[in-house]
Design a protein around this motif. Structure first.
Motif, PDB file in Angstrom:
ATOM      1  N   SER A  33       0.433  -0.541  -0.008  1.00 20.99           N
ATOM      2  CA  SER A  33       0.393  -0.474   0.127  1.00 20.99           C
ATOM      3  C   SER A  33       0.904   1.509   0.079  1.00 20.99           C
ATOM      4  O   SER A  33       0.499   2.157  -0.897  1.00 20.99           O
ATOM      5  CB  SER A  33      -0.326   0.107   1.066  1.00 20.99           C
ATOM      6  OG  SER A  33      -1.861   1.101   1.324  1.00 20.99           O
TER       7      SER A  33
ATOM      8  N   ASP B  69      -2.254  -3.323  -1.416  1.00 23.26           N
ATOM      9  CA  ASP B  69      -3.374  -2.677  -2.410  1.00 23.26           C
ATOM     10  C   ASP B  69      -3.658  -0.554  -2.493  1.00 23.26           C
ATOM     11  O   ASP B  69      -3.778  -0.508  -1.059  1.00 23.26           O
ATOM     12  CB  ASP B  69      -4.435  -3.456  -3.410  1.00 23.26           C
ATOM     13  CG  ASP B  69      -3.769  -3.099  -5.038  1.00 23.26           C
ATOM     14  OD1 ASP B  69      -2.705  -2.510  -5.829  1.00 23.26           O
ATOM     15  OD2 ASP B  69      -3.964  -4.259  -5.631  1.00 23.26           O
ATOM     16  N   GLY B  70      -3.230  -0.184  -3.338  1.00 20.06           N
ATOM     17  CA  GLY B  70      -3.251   1.194  -3.430  1.00 20.06           C
ATOM     18  C   GLY B  70      -3.742   1.073  -4.754  1.00 20.06           C
ATOM     19  O   GLY B  70      -3.402   0.787  -5.798  1.00 20.06           O
TER      20      GLY B  70
ATOM     21  N   ASP C   4      -2.632   6.616   2.240  1.00 23.63           N
ATOM     22  CA  ASP C   4      -2.538   5.330   2.387  1.00 23.63           C
ATOM     23  C   ASP C   4      -3.895   4.948   2.623  1.00 23.63           C
ATOM     24  O   ASP C   4      -4.315   4.909   3.575  1.00 23.63           O
ATOM     25  CB  ASP C   4      -1.805   5.226   3.909  1.00 23.63           C
ATOM     26  CG  ASP C   4      -1.972   3.739   3.853  1.00 23.63           C
ATOM     27  OD1 ASP C   4      -0.550   2.604   3.120  1.00 23.63           O
ATOM     28  OD2 ASP C   4      -0.746   3.604   4.916  1.00 23.63           O
TER      29      ASP C   4
ATOM     30  N   HIS D 188      -4.335   0.623   1.645  1.00 25.29           N
ATOM     31  CA  HIS D 188      -4.300  -1.154   2.430  1.00 25.29           C
ATOM     32  C   HIS D 188      -5.970  -1.093   2.174  1.00 25.29           C
ATOM     33  O   HIS D 188      -6.919  -1.669   2.173  1.00 25.29           O
ATOM     34  CB  HIS D 188      -4.505  -0.240   4.034  1.00 25.29           C
ATOM     35  CG  HIS D 188      -3.102  -0.310   4.556  1.00 25.29           C
ATOM     36  ND1 HIS D 188      -2.034  -1.631   4.176  1.00 25.29           N
ATOM     37  CD2 HIS D 188      -2.760   1.082   4.386  1.00 25.29           C
ATOM     38  CE1 HIS D 188      -0.913  -0.621   4.820  1.00 25.29           C
ATOM     39  NE2 HIS D 188      -1.429   0.748   4.691  1.00 25.29           N
TER      40      HIS D 188
END
Length: 275
Positions: A179, A206-207, A213, A215
């Protein structure tokens, strides 16, 4: 008469897939152990937090015994939101995290690099990490972070010292967070390759590349989560993969579905390829 059989080479076991206690927030640490056991995770990473259970070795041992799920790692309280957990001295936070990990039989402590205003801590950070690793016999795996965005034009601010990117730093052990690579705009595959054997711990998320951020559940963003896992499996990665996704807006059913999907994603891409 047939000759002797050539012994079949044993394929290395796939890395363990653990659940971060932060993945069930705002539920507490006890819920994370119950969720990990119910869904079939191999272990738990304890994020040291305001939840008192995350700081009590005895209580955590009882959760381990009750659910049959070990603690594989401890995340030191080096986040902005945990600045007052275990006091304000950053080295005391690290030392107490190492003590907790040792009591629980966890081999890794994850920590963030110093904030830019922690100049004394930052000045001796790499040496202090190396000294404590040698003394404790545990891995201190420094996590990759990202520049902060500020102002209407999203100007980048260097929030961490010596840097948010650990590749060029002299750390023996590193945690790669997927992330954080999205938020930083880093090439996750290149970073994993450049770190080589120093990469001992993975935060699987993931991002989308947003300035915050995220997550996300792996596979729902832009990061090459599957490719990173497959690359690690191919090279015989012996560390732990920890699912660290945000389910804070989910109800209980949706949370279980997201965490089960994350586990299945990890197992699929970590499975050894038949030779």
């Amino acid at each position: 008469m047939p000759g002797p059989r050539t012994p079949r080479r044993r394929r290395p076991a796939a890395p363990r897939v653990a659940l971060s206690t932060s993945s069930v927030y705002p539920l507490g640490c006890a819920a994370a152990f119950a969720t990990a056991a119910r869904l079939g995770y191999d272990g738990v990473e304890v994020m040291v937090w305001t939840d008192p259970l995350t700081r009590e070795a005895g209580a955590l041992r009882r959760l381990v015994e009750h659910h049959g799920v070990p603690v594989v790692s401890v995340h030191a309280p080096t986040l902005l939101v945990t600045q007052r957990v275990w006091g304000t001295d950053p080295w005391e936070k690290v030392d107490r995290s190492l003590d907790l990990a040792a009591e629980l039989g966890a081999g890794t402590v994850v920590l963030h690099p110093p904030f830019r205003w922690q100049r004394d801590y930052a000045r001796g950070f790499a040496d202090g990490v190396a000294l404590r690793e040698e003394r404790a016999g545990l891995r201190l795996a420094v996590e990759n972070m990202y520049p902060w965005k500020a102002g209407a034009r999203s100007r980048e601010v260097e929030a961490y010292l010596p840097h948010w990117d650990p590749v060029a730093q002299p750390y023996d052990h590193v945690t790669l967070d997927l992330s954080h690579t999205a938020t930083a705009g880093s090439d996750a595959l290149s970073m994993a390759a450049d770190l080589g054997p120093r990469l001992v711990h993975l935060h699987l998320a993931d991002g989308s590349g947003a300035p915050r951020d995220e997550h996300l559940v792996p596979g729902r963003g832009t990061q090459p989560c599957g490719e990173v896992l497959e690359a690690l499996a191919t090279r015989g990665f012996a560390g732990d993969v920890v699912v660290e996704v945000s389910t804070r807006r989910a109800d209980d059913e949706r949370r279980d579905l997201d965490l089960a999907e994350s586990l299945a994603f990890a197992r699929l891409h970590l499975a050894p390829v038949p030779s």
